[in-house]
Design a protein around this motif. Structure first.
Motif, PDB file in Angstrom:
ATOM      1  N   PHE A   1       2.616  -4.302   6.071  1.00 13.84           N
ATOM      2  CA  PHE A   1       3.750  -5.164   5.743  1.00 13.84           C
ATOM      3  C   PHE A   1       4.792  -4.430   4.910  1.00 13.84           C
ATOM      4  N   SER A   2       4.361  -3.766   3.848  1.00 17.27           N
ATOM      5  CA  SER A   2       5.321  -3.107   2.965  1.00 17.27           C
ATOM      6  C   SER A   2       6.035  -1.963   3.667  1.00 17.27           C
ATOM      7  N   THR A   3       5.328  -1.278   4.572  1.00 13.67           N
ATOM      8  CA  THR A   3       5.967  -0.194   5.309  1.00 13.67           C
ATOM      9  C   THR A   3       7.034  -0.727   6.249  1.00 13.67           C
ATOM     10  N   LEU A   4       6.697  -1.763   7.015  1.00 15.65           N
ATOM     11  CA  LEU A   4       7.672  -2.346   7.935  1.00 15.65           C
ATOM     12  C   LEU A   4       8.845  -2.980   7.182  1.00 15.65           C
ATOM     13  N   ALA A   5       8.539  -3.674   6.104  1.00 14.79           N
ATOM     14  CA  ALA A   5       9.578  -4.392   5.364  1.00 14.79           C
ATOM     15  C   ALA A   5      10.600  -3.454   4.747  1.00 14.79           C
TER      16      ALA A   5
ATOM     17  N   PRO B   1      12.722  -8.815  -3.235  1.00 16.17           N
ATOM     18  CA  PRO B   1      12.817  -8.432  -4.656  1.00 16.17           C
ATOM     19  C   PRO B   1      11.636  -7.565  -5.071  1.00 16.17           C
ATOM     20  N   GLU B   2      11.886  -6.712  -6.043  1.00 15.58           N
ATOM     21  CA  GLU B   2      10.866  -5.776  -6.505  1.00 15.58           C
ATOM     22  C   GLU B   2       9.620  -6.494  -7.005  1.00 15.58           C
ATOM     23  N   VAL B   3       9.794  -7.646  -7.641  1.00 16.33           N
ATOM     24  CA  VAL B   3       8.655  -8.374  -8.188  1.00 16.33           C
ATOM     25  C   VAL B   3       7.728  -8.872  -7.091  1.00 16.33           C
TER      26      VAL B   3
ATOM     27  N   LEU C   1       7.625  -7.194  -3.866  1.00 14.03           N
ATOM     28  CA  LEU C   1       7.200  -6.041  -3.083  1.00 14.03           C
ATOM     29  C   LEU C   1       6.224  -5.148  -3.833  1.00 14.03           C
ATOM     30  N   ARG C   2       6.397  -4.996  -5.150  1.00 12.81           N
ATOM     31  CA  ARG C   2       5.566  -4.050  -5.907  1.00 12.81           C
ATOM     32  C   ARG C   2       4.069  -4.362  -5.844  1.00 12.81           C
ATOM     33  N   PRO C   3       3.617  -5.605  -6.055  1.00 10.26           N
ATOM     34  CA  PRO C   3       2.167  -5.876  -5.953  1.00 10.26           C
ATOM     35  C   PRO C   3       1.611  -5.605  -4.554  1.00 10.26           C
ATOM     36  N   VAL C   4       2.408  -5.910  -3.528  1.00  7.14           N
ATOM     37  CA  VAL C   4       1.961  -5.663  -2.162  1.00  7.14           C
ATOM     38  C   VAL C   4       1.803  -4.162  -1.927  1.00  7.14           C
ATOM     39  N   GLU C   5       2.749  -3.370  -2.409  1.00  9.94           N
ATOM     40  CA  GLU C   5       2.661  -1.915  -2.258  1.00  9.94           C
ATOM     41  C   GLU C   5       1.463  -1.357  -3.018  1.00  9.94           C
ATOM     42  N   MET C   6       1.210  -1.883  -4.214  1.00  5.99           N
ATOM     43  CA  MET C   6       0.046  -1.416  -4.987  1.00  5.99           C
ATOM     44  C   MET C   6      -1.251  -1.686  -4.243  1.00  5.99           C
ATOM     45  N   LEU C   7      -1.370  -2.867  -3.652  1.00  2.00           N
ATOM     46  CA  LEU C   7      -2.570  -3.199  -2.891  1.00  2.00           C
ATOM     47  C   LEU C   7      -2.665  -2.326  -1.651  1.00  2.00           C
ATOM     48  N   GLY C   8      -1.541  -2.058  -1.019  1.00  4.88           N
ATOM     49  CA  GLY C   8      -1.535  -1.240   0.187  1.00  4.88           C
ATOM     50  C   GLY C   8      -1.967   0.193  -0.059  1.00  4.88           C
ATOM     51  N   ARG C   9      -1.727   0.704  -1.270  1.00  5.18           N
ATOM     52  CA  ARG C   9      -2.117   2.093  -1.553  1.00  5.18           C
ATOM     53  C   ARG C   9      -3.631   2.285  -1.517  1.00  5.18           C
ATOM     54  N   ALA C  10      -4.379   1.205  -1.646  1.00  6.04           N
ATOM     55  CA  ALA C  10      -5.843   1.309  -1.591  1.00  6.04           C
ATOM     56  C   ALA C  10      -6.344   1.474  -0.164  1.00  6.04           C
ATOM     57  N   ALA C  11      -5.495   1.220   0.835  1.00  2.14           N
ATOM     58  CA  ALA C  11      -5.950   1.211   2.225  1.00  2.14           C
ATOM     59  C   ALA C  11      -6.426   2.584   2.681  1.00  2.14           C
ATOM     60  N   VAL C  12      -5.694   3.632   2.309  1.00  6.17           N
ATOM     61  CA  VAL C  12      -6.032   4.964   2.820  1.00  6.17           C
ATOM     62  C   VAL C  12      -7.349   5.480   2.255  1.00  6.17           C
ATOM     63  N   PRO C  13      -7.517   5.593   0.921  1.00  5.17           N
ATOM     64  CA  PRO C  13      -8.811   6.101   0.424  1.00  5.17           C
ATOM     65  C   PRO C  13      -9.990   5.192   0.759  1.00  5.17           C
ATOM     66  N   ALA C  14      -9.786   3.890   0.650  1.00  8.99           N
ATOM     67  CA  ALA C  14     -10.888   2.977   0.961  1.00  8.99           C
ATOM     68  C   ALA C  14     -11.227   3.017   2.445  1.00  8.99           C
TER      69      ALA C  14
END
Length: 308
Positions: free
Chosen positions: A49-53, A184-186, A188-201
């Protein structure tokens, strides 16, 4: 060849840690299932989502993406034809065998590979979107029809891909992308933080999933067919991608993205579908295992041949 190996070392290392965690018993199968559920339900959809958005339409809708669609369709049809002529598969088995040879693991492995090798996820997100929204419903329709089940539960099966969290994340991100809305950043930021866990996990889970044998199941082992489909998935499909990309005038980093993503191993979703229909599930499971294991080498070779 040595110049591309550093890009794959983190992939191999994280997968190896996951394998060792499962092999030594630090984490059991239930832990793997829980971590898989986290990645599948929360982390990966957030990344998609964050990448497409935050992408541009030009980055998602490009000739290389059209090349991937053409490559996938050709490979799926060729896999189904080979399974029919050579291995006497019929009906739904034929469709699922074709998917085993041409439906790529764009989520669990594709996203980490794209981040590490391509440096961004725009292309692989477009691949996920196309596979889940276009190819999956069409293939499931064919399985339903060819298996004589079109009259029972067709609508629920058509709805099933859209209950997939990654599909939902893709569609929601696509809506934001096409609408031009700036989140708004408020938000998008939590979604991006959660998304960063996708690759290592996701890589950790992949390593845990590799801790299993080939050949166990409720079907006779067919090693010749597994070899045939593996060659089609890891060698033939990338070769078709090169030909299609050349015809479409794709070159440089876009060609690398097209060929690299076409060379990804068989998606675990194909096993989920085969298990649901109770058709060739052991064969598909073994194909997922073998192609995933060998793809670590073939993807590195593709990067070496077509990378900068």
């Amino acid at each position: 060849m040595l110049t591309v190996l550093p890009s794959f070392v983190p992939i191999w290392a994280l997968a190896a840690v996951g394998f060792l965690a499962r092999r030594t018993g630090v984490l059991d199968a239930r832990a793997g299932q829980a971590l898989t559920a986290f990645v599948f339900t929360f982390a990966a959809p957030s990344l998609v989502f964050s990448t497409l958005a935050t992408s541009s339409p030009r980055g998602v809708f490009q000739p290389a993406v059209a090349g991937f669609v053409v490559t996938s369709v050709i490979t799926l049809l060729a896999g189904g034809l080979v399974s029919w002529l050579w291995w006497q598969r019929r009906g739904g088995e034929q469709v699922l065998t074709g998917m085993a040879g041409g439906y790529v693991n764009a989520g669990n492995l594709g996203i980490p590979v794209a981040v590490q090798v391509l440096g961004n996820t725009e292309f692989i997100i477009a691949v996920i979107l196309l596979q889940t929204v276009l190819l999956t419903p069409l293939c499931l329709l064919l399985v339903e029809y060819s298996s004589g089940r079109a009259g029972r539960g067709l609508l629920p099966m058509l709805r099933a891909p859209f209950r997939n969290p990654i599909v939902v994340g893709s569609l929601a991100g696509l809506v934001v992308l096409l609408s031009g809305v700036q989140l708004p950043e408020v938000v998008l930021r939590p979604v991006e933080m959660l998304g960063r866990a996708a690759v290592p996990a996701g890589l950790f889970v992949l390593g845990m999933a590799l801790y299993r044998g080939v050949g166990s199941g409720n079907e006779p082992s067919r090693p010749g067919e597994i070899v045939t489909v593996t060659v089609m998935k890891l060698l033939v499909q990338p070769a078709i991608a090169v030909a299609v990309g050349t015809v479409l005038g794709v070159s440089g980093p876009a060609l690398l993205a097209l060929v690299l993503c076409s060379g990804l191993p068989t998606a675990q979703n194909v096993f989920v579908y085969s298990h649901h229909f109770r058709l060739v599930s052991s064969f598909v499971r073994d194909t997922v295992f073998v192609t995933t294991l060998l793809s670590m080498g073939t993807l590195a070779c593709i990067t070496w041949l077509f990378g900068p």
